[in-house]
Design an enzyme around this catalytic site. Sequence first.
Site, PDB file in Angstrom:
ATOM      1  N   SER A   1       0.798  -1.221   0.000  1.00 38.71           N
ATOM      2  CA  SER A   1       0.000   0.000   0.000  1.00 38.71           C
ATOM      3  C   SER A   1       0.834   1.275   0.000  1.00 38.71           C
ATOM      4  CB  SER A   1      -0.967  -0.002   1.180  1.00 38.71           C
ATOM      5  OG  SER A   1      -0.269  -0.160   2.392  1.00 38.71           O
TER       6      SER A   1
ATOM      7  N   HIS B   1      -5.653  -3.169  -2.566  1.00 39.75           N
ATOM      8  CA  HIS B   1      -5.387  -2.266  -3.693  1.00 39.75           C
ATOM      9  C   HIS B   1      -5.374  -2.995  -5.031  1.00 39.75           C
ATOM     10  CE1 HIS B   1      -4.474   1.306  -1.292  1.00 39.75           C
ATOM     11  NE2 HIS B   1      -3.930   0.463  -0.428  1.00 39.75           N
TER      12      HIS B   1
ATOM     13  N   LYS C   1     -11.998   0.909  -1.741  1.00 39.16           N
ATOM     14  CA  LYS C   1     -10.981   1.512  -2.607  1.00 39.16           C
ATOM     15  C   LYS C   1     -11.508   1.527  -4.041  1.00 39.16           C
ATOM     16  CE  LYS C   1      -7.558   1.025   0.864  1.00 39.16           C
ATOM     17  NZ  LYS C   1      -6.746   0.147   1.671  1.00 39.16           N
TER      18      LYS C   1
HETATM   19  C1  LIG Z   1      -6.622   0.090   3.139  1.00 43.52           C
HETATM   20  C2  LIG Z   1      -6.051  -1.219   3.485  1.00 43.52           C
HETATM   21  C3  LIG Z   1      -6.638  -2.029   4.451  1.00 43.52           C
HETATM   22  C4  LIG Z   1      -7.780  -1.546   5.299  1.00 43.52           C
HETATM   23  O1  LIG Z   1      -8.957  -1.485   4.589  1.00 43.52           O
HETATM   24  P1  LIG Z   1     -10.121  -0.509   5.059  1.00 43.52           P
HETATM   25  O2  LIG Z   1     -11.320  -1.022   4.403  1.00 43.52           O
HETATM   26  O3  LIG Z   1      -9.728   0.859   4.634  1.00 43.52           O
HETATM   27  O4  LIG Z   1     -10.174  -0.616   6.567  1.00 43.52           O
HETATM   28  C5  LIG Z   1      -6.123  -3.297   4.645  1.00 43.52           C
HETATM   29  N1  LIG Z   1      -5.054  -3.731   3.952  1.00 43.52           N
HETATM   30  C6  LIG Z   1      -4.437  -2.964   3.038  1.00 43.52           C
HETATM   31  C7  LIG Z   1      -3.264  -3.495   2.297  1.00 43.52           C
HETATM   32  C8  LIG Z   1      -4.905  -1.674   2.786  1.00 43.52           C
HETATM   33  O5  LIG Z   1      -4.290  -0.897   1.905  1.00 43.52           O
END
Ligand SMILES: *Cc1c(COP(=O)(O)O)cnc(C)c1O
Length: 405
Positions: free
Chosen positions: A195, A223, A255
């Site tokens: 991320s 992602h 996302k």
């Molecule tokens: C954003 C993210 C999360 C958390 O997800 P949310 O739905 O925003 O709580 C978990 N793992 C990774 C790799 C992320 O980038």
Amino acid sequence: MHDFLTEELENLKASGLYRTLRSREGAQGPRVRIDGKEVVLLCSNNYLGLADHPRLKEAAMKAIERHGVGSGASRLVSGNMGLHQELEERIARFKGTEAALVFNSGYTANVSVIPALVGRGDTVFSDKLNHASIIDGCVLSRAEFKRYPHKDMDALERLLSGDSPDSTTSLCFVRKSGTVPAGSRRLIVTDSVFSMDGDIAPLPEIVELAQRHGAMLMVDDAHATGVLGSTGKGSLEHFGLKSDDDIIQMGTLGKALGTFGAYIAGSRELIAYLINRARGFIFSTSLPPSVLASSIAAIDLVEDEPSLREALWEKTWYLKKGLDSLGFDTMGSETPIIPVFVGDAGKTMEFSRRLFEEGIFVSGIRPPSVQEGKCRLRATVMATHTNNDLDMALDAFLKVKKSFL
Ligand SMILES: *Cc1c(COP(=O)(O)O)cnc(C)c1O
């Protein structure tokens, strides 16, 4: 009574790590108003522009009319609706797995599922650059926590073979002796798209190591969902690995899918087990109707409109090539997450502040999100950016670099 609060806040300010909130007006899109100023938004995970897509909004509004706004209880009490199951079937069909289970966020999924899979006496193997929610899930599980250097498959193999008691890569938690017999479960867990760096885990090698060493594998496609693979199904599709019900696939809805929440996709048995054992599923109010209905619409759109993903990748390469040619270090990014290395925390935040003055919003990333000395700007691209938006960003990057670095 709370003197430590003042003290800690002063420490954060002194080390350039103090964080405050900025307020956005209107929907998430390529251009937004932040604290009253119109800027090109270059730090959104709304990769496909679905967060305010008319089809998603319509689905949400219809669901509210029909089912109200709140779900009223956890799934196991009275908060389970047909829409939850419909979304789960849709996710399973999309991911090519037997079943799926939705969670209230990616954070919740990781801190709930990892401790459900491993516990005291078991071992979890985790890439050093995994997301904070994975780290928290590992710590919470009380399993022995072994971290391998980023994407280092030799190190992972040594840890799996048990011949590397390297204290720099393993973090062992004290076990209470005698209460629980030592377990033997092993779990490898990795982000597929990292991320903060935007690079991709070597999944074919990891799958092979997991099989050879009898370890479970959990892949975090936060992602990658809607972004990677020829039809947006995520990292397995990207590598041409066939969807395998033994692989525990986690992904998020907030996302690229533009809504909110997360899922686990895998075998029917895994899902039945998580319904019984994942505490963040059991002890939390379920997702509301509007989120469920708009998430179904989002998956439909990912499948119906491949042009969104094509635009995302086209813009991604445009910005990345532009930054590379201006001499920025994009840290091996392979995805719409494009870090721009700066190093020092203070400098990173100053760079971000000056870009903002130029009308470009890119957030600075500093500890604890990344290691000290590895601070960076983290640009993310959306399918809905125009080349003009990205040219403005490149001009601003160059201007600030000249005046400042
Ligand atoms: C954003 C993210 C999360 C958390 O997800 P949310 O739905 O925003 O709580 C978990 N793992 C990774 C790799 C992320 O980038």
